[in-house]
Design a protein around this motif. Structure first.
Motif, PDB file in Angstrom:
ATOM      1  N   LYS A  13       0.828  -1.199   0.000  1.00 42.25           N
ATOM      2  CA  LYS A  13       0.000   0.000   0.000  1.00 42.25           C
ATOM      3  C   LYS A  13       0.869   1.258   0.000  1.00 42.25           C
ATOM      4  CE  LYS A  13      -3.836   2.225   2.340  1.00 42.25           C
ATOM      5  NZ  LYS A  13      -4.790   2.184   3.438  1.00 42.25           N
ATOM      6  N   GLN A  14       1.951   1.238   0.792  1.00 40.61           N
ATOM      7  CA  GLN A  14       2.863   2.386   0.847  1.00 40.61           C
ATOM      8  C   GLN A  14       3.544   2.603  -0.502  1.00 40.61           C
ATOM      9  OE1 GLN A  14       5.430   1.518   4.171  1.00 40.61           O
ATOM     10  NE2 GLN A  14       4.099   2.631   5.604  1.00 40.61           N
ATOM     11  N   ILE A  15       3.938   1.523  -1.154  1.00 41.45           N
ATOM     12  CA  ILE A  15       4.568   1.647  -2.476  1.00 41.45           C
ATOM     13  C   ILE A  15       3.563   2.214  -3.475  1.00 41.45           C
ATOM     14  CG2 ILE A  15       5.521   0.330  -4.422  1.00 41.45           C
ATOM     15  CD1 ILE A  15       6.842  -1.502  -2.294  1.00 41.45           C
ATOM     16  N   PHE A  16       2.345   1.714  -3.455  1.00 37.30           N
ATOM     17  CA  PHE A  16       1.302   2.219  -4.343  1.00 37.30           C
ATOM     18  C   PHE A  16       1.067   3.712  -4.108  1.00 37.30           C
ATOM     19  CE2 PHE A  16      -3.133   3.484  -4.829  1.00 37.30           C
ATOM     20  CZ  PHE A  16      -3.278   3.319  -6.203  1.00 37.30           C
ATOM     21  N   LEU A  17       0.952   4.113  -2.840  1.00 33.66           N
ATOM     22  CA  LEU A  17       0.722   5.524  -2.520  1.00 33.66           C
ATOM     23  C   LEU A  17       1.897   6.395  -2.962  1.00 33.66           C
ATOM     24  CD1 LEU A  17      -0.947   5.216   0.996  1.00 33.66           C
ATOM     25  CD2 LEU A  17      -2.053   5.789  -1.177  1.00 33.66           C
ATOM     26  N   PHE A  18       3.117   5.901  -2.794  1.00 32.58           N
ATOM     27  CA  PHE A  18       4.302   6.642  -3.232  1.00 32.58           C
ATOM     28  C   PHE A  18       4.277   6.828  -4.745  1.00 32.58           C
ATOM     29  CE2 PHE A  18       8.609   6.594  -4.980  1.00 32.58           C
ATOM     30  CZ  PHE A  18       9.104   7.756  -4.416  1.00 32.58           C
ATOM     31  N   ILE A  19       4.002   5.762  -5.488  1.00 35.65           N
ATOM     32  CA  ILE A  19       3.967   5.841  -6.955  1.00 35.65           C
ATOM     33  C   ILE A  19       2.837   6.760  -7.404  1.00 35.65           C
ATOM     34  CG2 ILE A  19       3.522   4.514  -9.061  1.00 35.65           C
ATOM     35  CD1 ILE A  19       5.075   2.199  -7.707  1.00 35.65           C
ATOM     36  N   ARG A  20       1.669   6.667  -6.766  1.00 31.37           N
ATOM     37  CA  ARG A  20       0.545   7.543  -7.099  1.00 31.37           C
ATOM     38  C   ARG A  20       0.929   9.011  -6.901  1.00 31.37           C
ATOM     39  NH1 ARG A  20      -4.041   8.343  -2.917  1.00 31.37           N
ATOM     40  NH2 ARG A  20      -2.313   9.577  -2.159  1.00 31.37           N
ATOM     41  N   ASP A  21       1.538   9.313  -5.748  1.00 31.30           N
ATOM     42  CA  ASP A  21       1.939  10.695  -5.459  1.00 31.30           C
ATOM     43  C   ASP A  21       3.001  11.185  -6.428  1.00 31.30           C
ATOM     44  OD1 ASP A  21       0.137  10.631  -3.388  1.00 31.30           O
ATOM     45  OD2 ASP A  21       1.658  10.440  -1.802  1.00 31.30           O
ATOM     46  N   LEU A  22       3.926  10.316  -6.788  1.00 34.19           N
ATOM     47  CA  LEU A  22       4.975  10.678  -7.742  1.00 34.19           C
ATOM     48  C   LEU A  22       4.369  10.990  -9.108  1.00 34.19           C
ATOM     49  CD1 LEU A  22       8.003  10.997  -8.235  1.00 34.19           C
ATOM     50  CD2 LEU A  22       8.060   8.575  -8.854  1.00 34.19           C
ATOM     51  N   VAL A  23       3.444  10.167  -9.569  1.00 33.15           N
ATOM     52  CA  VAL A  23       2.785  10.392 -10.858  1.00 33.15           C
ATOM     53  C   VAL A  23       2.002  11.703 -10.830  1.00 33.15           C
ATOM     54  CG1 VAL A  23       0.961   9.540 -12.408  1.00 33.15           C
ATOM     55  CG2 VAL A  23       2.710   7.964 -11.539  1.00 33.15           C
ATOM     56  N   ILE A  24       1.318  11.977  -9.760  1.00 28.59           N
ATOM     57  CA  ILE A  24       0.566  13.233  -9.639  1.00 28.59           C
ATOM     58  C   ILE A  24       1.509  14.431  -9.686  1.00 28.59           C
ATOM     59  CG2 ILE A  24      -0.821  14.637  -8.050  1.00 28.59           C
ATOM     60  CD1 ILE A  24      -2.226  12.008  -7.217  1.00 28.59           C
ATOM     61  N   CYS A  25       2.635  14.352  -8.975  1.00 29.59           N
ATOM     62  CA  CYS A  25       3.616  15.456  -8.978  1.00 29.59           C
ATOM     63  C   CYS A  25       4.194  15.675 -10.375  1.00 29.59           C
ATOM     64  CB  CYS A  25       4.739  15.174  -7.984  1.00 29.59           C
ATOM     65  SG  CYS A  25       4.225  15.356  -6.271  1.00 29.59           S
ATOM     66  N   VAL A  26       4.531  14.607 -11.070  1.00 29.01           N
ATOM     67  CA  VAL A  26       5.082  14.718 -12.420  1.00 29.01           C
ATOM     68  C   VAL A  26       4.032  15.317 -13.357  1.00 29.01           C
ATOM     69  CG1 VAL A  26       5.891  13.382 -14.408  1.00 29.01           C
ATOM     70  CG2 VAL A  26       6.813  12.912 -12.136  1.00 29.01           C
ATOM     71  N   LEU A  27       2.793  14.883 -13.231  1.00 31.79           N
ATOM     72  CA  LEU A  27       1.718  15.412 -14.064  1.00 31.79           C
ATOM     73  C   LEU A  27       1.497  16.905 -13.809  1.00 31.79           C
ATOM     74  CD1 LEU A  27      -0.513  14.851 -16.136  1.00 31.79           C
ATOM     75  CD2 LEU A  27      -2.011  14.285 -14.220  1.00 31.79           C
ATOM     76  N   ILE A  28       1.476  17.298 -12.553  1.00 33.87           N
ATOM     77  CA  ILE A  28       1.308  18.721 -12.212  1.00 33.87           C
ATOM     78  C   ILE A  28       2.474  19.539 -12.758  1.00 33.87           C
ATOM     79  CG2 ILE A  28       1.306  20.379 -10.299  1.00 33.87           C
ATOM     80  CD1 ILE A  28      -0.384  18.304  -8.731  1.00 33.87           C
ATOM     81  N   ALA A  29       3.704  19.036 -12.596  1.00 32.29           N
ATOM     82  CA  ALA A  29       4.881  19.751 -13.119  1.00 32.29           C
ATOM     83  C   ALA A  29       4.797  19.871 -14.639  1.00 32.29           C
ATOM     84  CB  ALA A  29       6.159  19.033 -12.702  1.00 32.29           C
TER      85      ALA A  29
END
Length: 185
Positions: A13-29
């Motif tokens: 779950k932690q890995i999934f949340l980390f990857i989700r947050d990373l994808v969101i940050c990259v998309l926003i950038a």
């Protein structure tokens, strides 16, 4: 002493949340850089003394979705020459429909001398194949560097007027060097 034990299910779950947050940050950038603002580095002396070689700027890419470029704006645009695209930074002097002329070292717009307090030397046309006065075509802008003796700009046929579609944005904030931090004018 207490130990914290993380179950395999919780690690997943932690890995999934980390990857989700990373994808969101990259998309926003990506969206920010594509549609709102990006950095640019001044290369050369064509905008001296307003901008100096090596200065870092923030380019407002969103502003021209709300309003048209105006005379006096310092813009960043793509210029293709010899199958190579470069980014140029220049000041808009003429807007669509304006008649641009040069007389006695001064720029004339629609028959009136254009006062430019930021210019240190007189302005002369440089490309003998360009005949003045010229009328800026629709959806185009006539641009000049502030350091007219060191600027490849609309006075040259190879650059010409700049199509609105090639304008990336308005140079808005100087961020480096920190001693010159502030709005670009």
């Amino acid at each position: 002493m207490s130990q914290i034990s993380v179950s395999e299910d919780n690690k997943g779950k932690q890995i999934f949340l980390f990857i989700r947050d990373l994808v969101i940050c990259v998309l926003i950038a990506f969206l920010f850089i594509t549609f709102v603002a990006q950095n640019a580095v001044v290369s050369g002396e064509s905008m001296y003394p307003t901008l100096e070689d090596g200065q870092f700027l923030i380019v407002n890419k969103f502003i021209y979705h709300l309003s048209e470029p105006e005379r006096g704006d310092i813009i960043v645009f793509d210029h293709t020459e010899s199958n190579r695209t470069e980014r140029y930074i220049k000041r808009i002097i003429g807007t669509p429909g304006d008649e641009i002329d040069f007389r006695d070292g001064y720029v004339y717009i629609n028959g009136q001398q254009y006062v430019e307090d930021y210019i240190k030397v007189v302005t002369m046309p440089t490309d003998s194949s360009v005949t003045y006065p010229i009328t800026v075509p629709a959806n185009n802008y006539f641009v000049l560097g502030d350091n007219r003796n060191k600027s490849k700009d609309s006075r040259y046929n190879i650059v010409g007027t700049v199509e609105e579609d090639l304008i990336l944005g308005k140079a808005s904030i100087r961020i480096w060097p920190i001693t010159k931090f502030g709005f670009v004018e």
